[in-house]
Design a protein around this motif. Structure first.
Motif, PDB file in Angstrom:
ATOM      1  N   THR A 180     -11.624 -39.231  -5.651  1.00 39.03           N
ATOM      2  CA  THR A 180     -10.532 -40.152  -5.321  1.00 39.03           C
ATOM      3  C   THR A 180     -10.112 -40.942  -6.553  1.00 39.03           C
ATOM      4  O   THR A 180      -8.919 -41.048  -6.860  1.00 39.03           O
ATOM      5  CB  THR A 180     -10.997 -41.139  -4.233  1.00 39.03           C
ATOM      6  OG1 THR A 180     -11.646 -40.404  -3.205  1.00 39.03           O
ATOM      7  CG2 THR A 180      -9.844 -41.887  -3.647  1.00 39.03           C
ATOM      8  N   THR A 215      -0.755 -32.192  -8.392  1.00 38.98           N
ATOM      9  CA  THR A 215      -0.291 -31.109  -7.515  1.00 38.98           C
ATOM     10  C   THR A 215      -0.741 -29.750  -8.021  1.00 38.98           C
ATOM     11  O   THR A 215      -0.594 -28.766  -7.326  1.00 38.98           O
ATOM     12  CB  THR A 215       1.248 -31.110  -7.399  1.00 38.98           C
ATOM     13  OG1 THR A 215       1.792 -31.300  -8.682  1.00 38.98           O
ATOM     14  CG2 THR A 215       1.731 -32.194  -6.460  1.00 38.98           C
ATOM     15  N   ARG A 216      -1.262 -29.702  -9.241  1.00 37.15           N
ATOM     16  CA  ARG A 216      -1.859 -28.453  -9.692  1.00 37.15           C
ATOM     17  C   ARG A 216      -2.981 -28.087  -8.729  1.00 37.15           C
ATOM     18  O   ARG A 216      -3.714 -28.968  -8.288  1.00 37.15           O
ATOM     19  CB  ARG A 216      -2.457 -28.653 -11.081  1.00 37.15           C
ATOM     20  CG  ARG A 216      -1.770 -27.832 -12.162  1.00 37.15           C
ATOM     21  CD  ARG A 216      -2.467 -28.043 -13.476  1.00 37.15           C
ATOM     22  NE  ARG A 216      -1.806 -29.066 -14.277  1.00 37.15           N
ATOM     23  CZ  ARG A 216      -2.442 -29.836 -15.164  1.00 37.15           C
ATOM     24  NH1 ARG A 216      -3.743 -29.745 -15.324  1.00 37.15           N
ATOM     25  NH2 ARG A 216      -1.774 -30.713 -15.874  1.00 37.15           N
ATOM     26  N   ALA A 217      -3.112 -26.809  -8.423  1.00 35.91           N
ATOM     27  CA  ALA A 217      -4.186 -26.409  -7.511  1.00 35.91           C
ATOM     28  C   ALA A 217      -5.492 -26.908  -8.106  1.00 35.91           C
ATOM     29  O   ALA A 217      -5.772 -26.683  -9.277  1.00 35.91           O
ATOM     30  CB  ALA A 217      -4.224 -24.903  -7.368  1.00 35.91           C
ATOM     31  N   PRO A 218      -6.279 -27.639  -7.318  1.00 40.11           N
ATOM     32  CA  PRO A 218      -7.464 -28.262  -7.898  1.00 40.11           C
ATOM     33  C   PRO A 218      -8.507 -27.228  -8.312  1.00 40.11           C
ATOM     34  O   PRO A 218      -8.892 -26.378  -7.519  1.00 40.11           O
ATOM     35  CB  PRO A 218      -7.991 -29.150  -6.768  1.00 40.11           C
ATOM     36  CG  PRO A 218      -7.215 -28.789  -5.565  1.00 40.11           C
ATOM     37  CD  PRO A 218      -6.122 -27.870  -5.917  1.00 40.11           C
ATOM     38  N   GLU A 231       4.656 -50.198  -4.153  1.00 42.98           N
ATOM     39  CA  GLU A 231       5.359 -49.341  -3.195  1.00 42.98           C
ATOM     40  C   GLU A 231       4.866 -49.536  -1.777  1.00 42.98           C
ATOM     41  O   GLU A 231       5.637 -49.519  -0.830  1.00 42.98           O
ATOM     42  CB  GLU A 231       5.236 -47.866  -3.611  1.00 42.98           C
ATOM     43  CG  GLU A 231       6.077 -47.574  -4.825  1.00 42.98           C
ATOM     44  CD  GLU A 231       6.155 -46.100  -5.132  1.00 42.98           C
ATOM     45  OE1 GLU A 231       5.833 -45.285  -4.242  1.00 42.98           O
ATOM     46  OE2 GLU A 231       6.543 -45.772  -6.265  1.00 42.98           O
ATOM     47  N   LEU A 252      -2.023 -49.508  14.392  1.00 34.98           N
ATOM     48  CA  LEU A 252      -0.751 -48.808  14.309  1.00 34.98           C
ATOM     49  C   LEU A 252       0.011 -48.904  15.619  1.00 34.98           C
ATOM     50  O   LEU A 252       1.228 -49.032  15.648  1.00 34.98           O
ATOM     51  CB  LEU A 252      -1.054 -47.340  14.007  1.00 34.98           C
ATOM     52  CG  LEU A 252      -0.008 -46.557  13.272  1.00 34.98           C
ATOM     53  CD1 LEU A 252       0.107 -47.092  11.869  1.00 34.98           C
ATOM     54  CD2 LEU A 252      -0.418 -45.118  13.252  1.00 34.98           C
ATOM     55  N   ALA A 300      -1.318 -45.680   5.548  1.00 32.88           N
ATOM     56  CA  ALA A 300      -0.845 -44.585   6.410  1.00 32.88           C
ATOM     57  C   ALA A 300       0.662 -44.429   6.260  1.00 32.88           C
ATOM     58  O   ALA A 300       1.174 -43.313   6.173  1.00 32.88           O
ATOM     59  CB  ALA A 300      -1.207 -44.868   7.857  1.00 32.88           C
ATOM     60  N   ASP A 301       1.372 -45.553   6.203  1.00 37.99           N
ATOM     61  CA  ASP A 301       2.816 -45.473   5.998  1.00 37.99           C
ATOM     62  C   ASP A 301       3.131 -44.801   4.672  1.00 37.99           C
ATOM     63  O   ASP A 301       4.056 -44.008   4.572  1.00 37.99           O
ATOM     64  CB  ASP A 301       3.432 -46.879   6.008  1.00 37.99           C
ATOM     65  CG  ASP A 301       3.491 -47.448   7.408  1.00 37.99           C
ATOM     66  OD1 ASP A 301       3.241 -46.685   8.351  1.00 37.99           O
ATOM     67  OD2 ASP A 301       3.776 -48.651   7.551  1.00 37.99           O
ATOM     68  N   ALA A 319       2.567 -41.199   4.966  1.00 39.08           N
ATOM     69  CA  ALA A 319       3.499 -40.568   5.881  1.00 39.08           C
ATOM     70  C   ALA A 319       4.911 -40.615   5.332  1.00 39.08           C
ATOM     71  O   ALA A 319       5.834 -40.179   5.979  1.00 39.08           O
ATOM     72  CB  ALA A 319       3.451 -41.239   7.242  1.00 39.08           C
ATOM     73  N   GLY A 320       5.092 -41.166   4.156  1.00 38.67           N
ATOM     74  CA  GLY A 320       6.402 -41.104   3.509  1.00 38.67           C
ATOM     75  C   GLY A 320       6.674 -39.643   3.254  1.00 38.67           C
ATOM     76  O   GLY A 320       6.809 -39.193   2.128  1.00 38.67           O
ATOM     77  N   TYR A 370       8.387 -37.302   2.763  1.00 39.11           N
ATOM     78  CA  TYR A 370       9.185 -36.509   1.836  1.00 39.11           C
ATOM     79  C   TYR A 370       8.718 -36.648   0.401  1.00 39.11           C
ATOM     80  O   TYR A 370       8.575 -35.668  -0.305  1.00 39.11           O
ATOM     81  CB  TYR A 370      10.648 -36.893   1.975  1.00 39.11           C
ATOM     82  CG  TYR A 370      11.064 -36.928   3.411  1.00 39.11           C
ATOM     83  CD1 TYR A 370      11.260 -38.128   4.074  1.00 39.11           C
ATOM     84  CD2 TYR A 370      11.200 -35.751   4.117  1.00 39.11           C
ATOM     85  CE1 TYR A 370      11.615 -38.152   5.399  1.00 39.11           C
ATOM     86  CE2 TYR A 370      11.562 -35.766   5.453  1.00 39.11           C
ATOM     87  CZ  TYR A 370      11.770 -36.969   6.092  1.00 39.11           C
ATOM     88  OH  TYR A 370      12.113 -36.986   7.398  1.00 39.11           O
ATOM     89  N   VAL A 371       8.470 -37.878  -0.017  1.00 34.99           N
ATOM     90  CA  VAL A 371       8.023 -38.068  -1.385  1.00 34.99           C
ATOM     91  C   VAL A 371       6.511 -38.272  -1.364  1.00 34.99           C
ATOM     92  O   VAL A 371       6.033 -39.317  -0.962  1.00 34.99           O
ATOM     93  CB  VAL A 371       8.702 -39.284  -2.026  1.00 34.99           C
ATOM     94  CG1 VAL A 371       8.408 -39.331  -3.513  1.00 34.99           C
ATOM     95  CG2 VAL A 371      10.194 -39.223  -1.790  1.00 34.99           C
ATOM     96  N   TRP A 427       0.216 -37.931  -4.560  1.00 35.93           N
ATOM     97  CA  TRP A 427      -1.229 -38.012  -4.333  1.00 35.93           C
ATOM     98  C   TRP A 427      -1.886 -39.095  -5.167  1.00 35.93           C
ATOM     99  O   TRP A 427      -2.707 -39.848  -4.660  1.00 35.93           O
ATOM    100  CB  TRP A 427      -1.897 -36.663  -4.600  1.00 35.93           C
ATOM    101  CG  TRP A 427      -1.779 -35.789  -3.411  1.00 35.93           C
ATOM    102  CD1 TRP A 427      -0.965 -34.704  -3.282  1.00 35.93           C
ATOM    103  CD2 TRP A 427      -2.447 -35.946  -2.158  1.00 35.93           C
ATOM    104  NE1 TRP A 427      -1.085 -34.190  -2.024  1.00 35.93           N
ATOM    105  CE2 TRP A 427      -1.985 -34.912  -1.320  1.00 35.93           C
ATOM    106  CE3 TRP A 427      -3.375 -36.864  -1.678  1.00 35.93           C
ATOM    107  CZ2 TRP A 427      -2.443 -34.772  -0.018  1.00 35.93           C
ATOM    108  CZ3 TRP A 427      -3.835 -36.720  -0.381  1.00 35.93           C
ATOM    109  CH2 TRP A 427      -3.366 -35.682   0.422  1.00 35.93           C
ATOM    110  N   THR A 475      -4.129 -42.009  -3.542  1.00 40.25           N
ATOM    111  CA  THR A 475      -5.563 -42.168  -3.778  1.00 40.25           C
ATOM    112  C   THR A 475      -5.848 -43.501  -4.465  1.00 40.25           C
ATOM    113  O   THR A 475      -6.904 -44.088  -4.248  1.00 40.25           O
ATOM    114  CB  THR A 475      -6.121 -41.004  -4.619  1.00 40.25           C
ATOM    115  OG1 THR A 475      -5.241 -40.767  -5.703  1.00 40.25           O
ATOM    116  CG2 THR A 475      -6.276 -39.755  -3.794  1.00 40.25           C
TER     117      THR A 475
END
Lengths: 283, 794
Positions: free
Chosen positions: A34, A46-49, A70, A219, A235-236, A239-240, A242-243, A246, A250
């Motif tokens: 994390t 976003t590279r495959a870990p 944010e 919630l 969580a919000d 759950a955004g 679209y954008v 990671w 984290t």
């Protein structure tokens, strides 16, 4: 007196240390993952870990600033701390008082009641949420601090635990105090409270972590930003839909777990002693 | 005593009914609006609400943005009888919500607006202002979708299509697809790109969900359901042809790397991930929502094409609209707000973010959406198929969608089932659903008066018998004082417990005899007697599978995890230096919140690149040889190791994977064992050593018996916990693939919040309680015979 138990041979000790360290490292892995992810750029994350991409090229401390801004975490930190502290304080007094009453007061139906308490731990809470919401609505708690605090005060686990803890306080102590003319509340305060202190600390930590991490219930029951807590904000954030970032998520998760970790680290001696009391008495 | 009074007072102060938090001035109308959205959308809606409030000082808005678990929130609000006045809904929800008469038909209000002209400076919408399907998909006449009353004012939409990597197509010397392309071209282009690009990408990452598959079907004019949702049209030969074709790409010709089927729940190997990492030249069928993320791509050029042509053009639409609740007390004000939220200005702002396509014709063709400065170049392609397309609605709710998607994954991605098997599975789901008495039956309203009466009588009886018992009790003065204090101390707990723990429990027991969709208030529940229970045991194979899976998990998990925790504690007790540090470390994962960990666990268990399999692979050769040898002796086909844990091999490897993951949460049990170990008197070991007992013997003869009460305690707690395993499955696999990791409580959650079967879910909860109760009883009874209490009574 010289102990008859020999220390294990060196080879054996080395093996034990190797295993203990290995386990410790793998236990640390999720947290380390994390933290490492929180320091990467979006592209790196976003590279495959794989093992090769585990470390960030340049630590991106800015992710923490972004998470704070944010998800407005700074704003919800206050709510989380307030709710968790009040919950902990009240839950502990609540359960300790009742635990003392149930453990040291003889009355009919005690076993039955104890069985019922155990039963409540066996029902999955998933459906109860909805009914608890209706009850909270009836009390006017929805969208208020009360909704985040009150339902956590009297739990099956809390009373189960406190009863076990208080039961280990020797009766002779209590009797002696009573002969000295102490009232029940006084006995609780000056005998039971110090004797059961480690157990009370342990319950405090359990309550704090439970309240701190709880997410699904808040919630449903709270929607105004005024009462939002950290896990809800996170969580919000995730759950955004679209954008997705990671690293920022984290980073937020790291910010979230720090207080419980620190709390555990500083209270661990009392915590472990508290568990000693409970473990031995159940059967 | 003063302290006691202060404590009690503070309890009741906190419990007291709170003040309404700023209910607004008298005479002011308060409206609640519920929506979802990320930061950008949040900002846009916030501004729109602010301008609305400024223009209408007599109306105050309570705005709720709930992007996480939106529908759980919405349903709870409906169930409580206080739904939001205005809410964001998907076109696919309309048959369900309008069918239950929860929404207001805004057609008359819209007509009145048109007659009044440009009212109060606001736009008066005419039906022609919208792209036709976006508005029509909010019409419902009680049985048919697309006709009848209007239940929402569309704000934005998207259709599905394909994204392609233009740089990669150029590299391969293949002409990029355009809006006239066909499925034959899709086939050749994917194959050519996969062959010719030196980095060997996949030709296309094909997202296989129920919706995206229906987008493919649309291009052949194949419908899955009859317009009235009464029939599931699985016997269409064209459907089989499409299935065969896709299966040829994704299973039979998998080795050509032309088309790779992806799993919508796999956060590590997502189709979009393949695309952005240049491991796939195309990605789809996907909607406009990918654009903001893809605009961050710096390494290559990309663009969008509509669905390839089959026998016709078409795709699946997602439309979101502002709907008004029927239960609103201020229909006119709510309509005004919905109208304001759907204005061109708001739609323009939203389309600038790249996220969605405006539903107003004028905005969709304007510069805000078709911004030439930003990719994709061909924004207009998103509008090509609109008039020929329709939202993907799944009767009676989202459950068919999920199940059909699962069957597709099984058949088209994992190759676990043949096409005819999958179709038969889907058919069986449908028949079960259609013939279920819970769905078709007509039941009387729940006799709430009688139920409340019975509960009151029981409670009253308890109170009376307690009072009588107290009355007869004649204790000494001292004992009476003690008892009074005791009751006083237990009172707050008893109050909280009975209201917030026992109350919901009793309610769920009562509801387990009812049919309640959880979308309307409790007085709409219908009495079905034992039907929920009969249905569960007699007619729900998923229930049996989930129960069996959970039993397997508990049977494997409890012994393995408890042994591990005990061994860990024993190790720690062997005089290791730095116990404090190790204790803290080993307990740490139990403190971490689960939500952020999903992607890590997916990575750990990933079949190809997973951490676990990378570690295991060196052992796989010999293990496979040994297994193969043994299997030949008994004529059994062995699995190939290491398995694809939560993927293709989840049927047998899923439970072990979850047990492995749970090894990270043994910290709590370990601490309890450790405490128990430290309580064993050292003299016992010394005595045993003098008698010549070695370390193993000392463990078996001293440690285990002395620790047995602790073991019993831990086993009971672990048993209760393992039957309720939920979070890990919820975040890691969502129960898939198929039902292979759908544990009991996950299925219960599906029923409660996705299938609208609160009554059924309540019954499931109580069955689980009885099962755990029986098992715990068994363990305690067995434990009583075996557990040593000697030495603990000192």
């Amino acid at each position: 007196m010289i102990s008859t138990l020999r220390t294990p041979p060196l080879a054996m000790r080395l093996i034990i240390y190797a295993i203990v360290w290995l386990v410790a490292l793998s236990m640390l892995a999720p947290f380390a993952w994390t933290v490492l992810t929180s320091l990467k750029t979006d592209a790196e994350a976003t590279r495959a870990p794989t093992l090769a991409t585990l470390l960030p090229d340049v630590p991106q401390w800015g992710n923490y600033v972004r998470a704070m801004r944010e998800a407005e975490l700074d704003r919800f930190y206050f709510n989380s701390v307030l709710v968790a502290l009040i919950t902990t304080l009240l839950a502990v007094t609540h359960n300790a008082l009742a635990g003392y009453a149930f453990a040291k007061l003889r009355f009919a139906g005690r076993r039955l009641l104890f069985g019922l308490v155990l039963c409540t731990m066996m029902l999955p809470v998933t459906v109860s949420f909805v009914f608890a919401y209706l009850i909270c609505q009836w009390f006017g708690y929805v969208n208020n601090y009360q909704a985040l605090i009150v339902p956590f005060l009297a739990s099956g686990f809390g009373i189960f635990y406190m009863r076990q803890v208080v039961a280990t306080v020797p009766d002779s102590l209590l009797e002696a105090a009573r002969i000295d003319g102490m009232g029940s509340f006084e006995i609780f305060w000056s005998i039971v409270r110090p004797a059961a202190w480690p157990g009370i600390t342990a319950l405090a930590i359990f309550s704090f972590i439970n309240s701190w991490n709880s997410f699904f219930w808040p919630l449903i029951v709270v929607d105004s930003p005024r009462y939002k807590t950290l896990p809800m904000a996170i969580a919000d954030l995730s759950a955004g839909l679209y954008v997705q970032s990671w690293p920022v998520q984290t980073a937020a998760a790291t910010i979230l777990v720090l207080p419980p970790i620190l709390l555990f680290f500083f209270t661990q001696r009392a915590f472990v002693r508290g568990i000693t009391f409970t473990g031995l008495k159940e059967g | 005593m003063v302290a006691a009074v202060v404590v009690l007072w503070s309890f009741f102060r906190v419990l007291a009914r709170p003040f309404e938090g700023g209910a607004g001035n008298p005479g002011q109308t308060v409206l609640t609006v519920l929506h979802w959205g990320d930061m950008e959308e949040d900002r846009i809606v916030r501004q729109l609400v602010a301008t609305f409030e400024a223009a209408n000082p007599d109306i105050r808005i309570r705005r709720i943005n709930a992007p996480a678990d939106y529908y759980a929130k919405l349903k709870t609000m409906f169930a409580s009888g206080e739904p939001p006045d205005v809410m964001f809904l998907n076109a696919r929800d309309i048959p369900t919500y309008a069918g239950l008469d929860l929404l207001l038909d805004v057609q008359p209000l819209m007509r009145a607006d048109a007659e009044a002209g440009d009212a109060a400076g606001e736009v008066a919408f005419s039906p022609d202002a919208f792209l036709k399907p976006t508005l029509d998909s909010f019409r419902f006449d009680g049985s048919k979708h697309g006709k009848g009353g209007l239940y929402g004012l569309p704000s934005n939409f998207t259709g599905l299509g394909f994204y392609y990597n233009k740089t990669m197509f150029d590299e391969a010397g293949v002409a990029p697809p355009d809006e006239r392309w066909t499925w034959d071209e899709f086939e050749t282009k994917t194959r050519q790109v996969a062959e010719r690009v030196p980095s060997r990408p996949y030709g296309c990452a094909l997202e296989l969900t129920g919706d995206s598959f229906r987008a493919i079907l649309q291009t052949f004019g194949v419908e899955l359901f009859s317009p009235d949702f009464k029939r599931f049209l699985l016997h269409d030969p064209r459907l089989v042809t499409v299935l065969e074709r896709v299966r040829r790409w994704t299973v039979d010709e998998k080795a050509t790397r032309a088309v790779l089927a992806t799993d919508p729940y796999d956060s590590v190997n997502s189709g979009a991930g393949y695309f952005t990492l240049q491991k796939a030249a195309m990605y789809g069928p996907a909607g406009r929502w990918m654009v903001p993320e893809f605009r961050n791509i710096r390494d290559f050029e990309w663009d969008f094409v509509p669905m390839p042509r089959g026998t016709r053009r078409g795709t699946v639409l997602y439309v979101a609209a502002w709907s008004v609740a029927k239960a609103t007390r201020h229909p006119n004000a709510a309509w005004k707000l919905a109208r304001h939220l759907a204005t061109p200005a708001g739609q323009e702002q939203l389309s600038r973010t790249g996220l969605a396509i405006p539903s107003l014709r004028s905005v969709a063709t304007g510069p805000a959406f078709m911004d030439p400065a930003l990719p994709p170049v061909h924004d207009e392609r998103f509008l090509l198929d609109v008039e020929d397309s329709w939202p993907s609605v799944w009767p009676p709710d989202s459950r068919m969608q999920r199940r059909f998607g699962d069957h597709l994954q099984d058949c088209l991605r994992l190759g676990r089932t043949t096409i005819s098997q999958s179709l038969a599975d889907a058919q069986r789901d449908w028949t079960e659903e259609q013939e279920s008495p819970l769905r078709t039956g007509v039941f009387p309203r729940a006799p709430w008066k009688a139920i409340i009466g019975i509960i009151s009588v029981v409670v009253l009886g308890l109170v009376i018998s307690a009072t009588v018992a107290l009355w007869r009790w004649r204790p000494g003065r001292l004992r009476a004082a003690e008892a009074r204090a005791g009751y006083l101390m237990a009172l707050p707990w008893m109050f909280g417990f009975s209201v917030f723990i026992a109350g919901p429990m009793v309610l769920s027991l009562v509801l387990s005899f009812m049919r309640w969709r959880g979308l309307s208030t409790l007085d709409h529940a219908e009495w079905v007697g034992l039907l929920n229970y009969r249905q569960m045991f007699g007619n729900d194979p998923r229930f049996h599978r989930a129960l069996w899976l959970t039993v397997k998990y508990a049977a494997l998990g409890v012994p393995v995890l408890q042994t591990a925790a005990l061994l860990a504690a024993v190790l720690m007790n062997e005089g290791v230096r730095g116990t404090r540090f190790f204790r803290a470390t080993w307990y740490l994962p139990s403190v971490l919140a689960g939500a952020g960990m999903a992607i890590m666990w997916r990575w750990v268990f990933d079949g190809e690149h997973g951490l676990l399999n990378t570690a295991l692979r060196p052992l796989a050769g010999p293990a496979n040889a040994l297994l193969g040898f043994l299997a030949r002796q008994v004529g059994w086909t062995p699995p190939t190791l290491p398995p694809d844990w939560v993927g293709a091999d989840a049927d047998w490897a899923g439970v072990p994977a979850f047990v492995i993951a749970a090894l990270w949460t043994i910290g709590g049990s370990m601490l309890i064992y450790l405490a128990g170990l430290q309580g064993i008197p050292r003299t016992l070991y010394e005595a045993a050593a003098i008698d010549g007992a070695g370390p193993l013997r000392r463990f078996v003869r001293v440690t285990l018996p002395m620790l047995s009460p602790v073991i019993l305690f831990n086993v009971v707690i672990a048993l209760i916990g393992s039957f309720q395993v939920f979070t890990m499955a919820y975040i890691m696999t969502q129960g898939g693939p198929g039902d292979s990791t759908r544990f009991y409580v996950l299925y219960l959650y599906n029923n409660a919040f996705e299938n609208h079967q609160m009554g059924y879910a309540s019954a499931m909860a109580w069955v689980l309680l009885l099962i755990i109760l029986a098992l715990t009883g068994l363990v305690l009874w067995q434990g009583k015979k075996r557990v040593h209490y000697e030495g603990l009574r000192t």
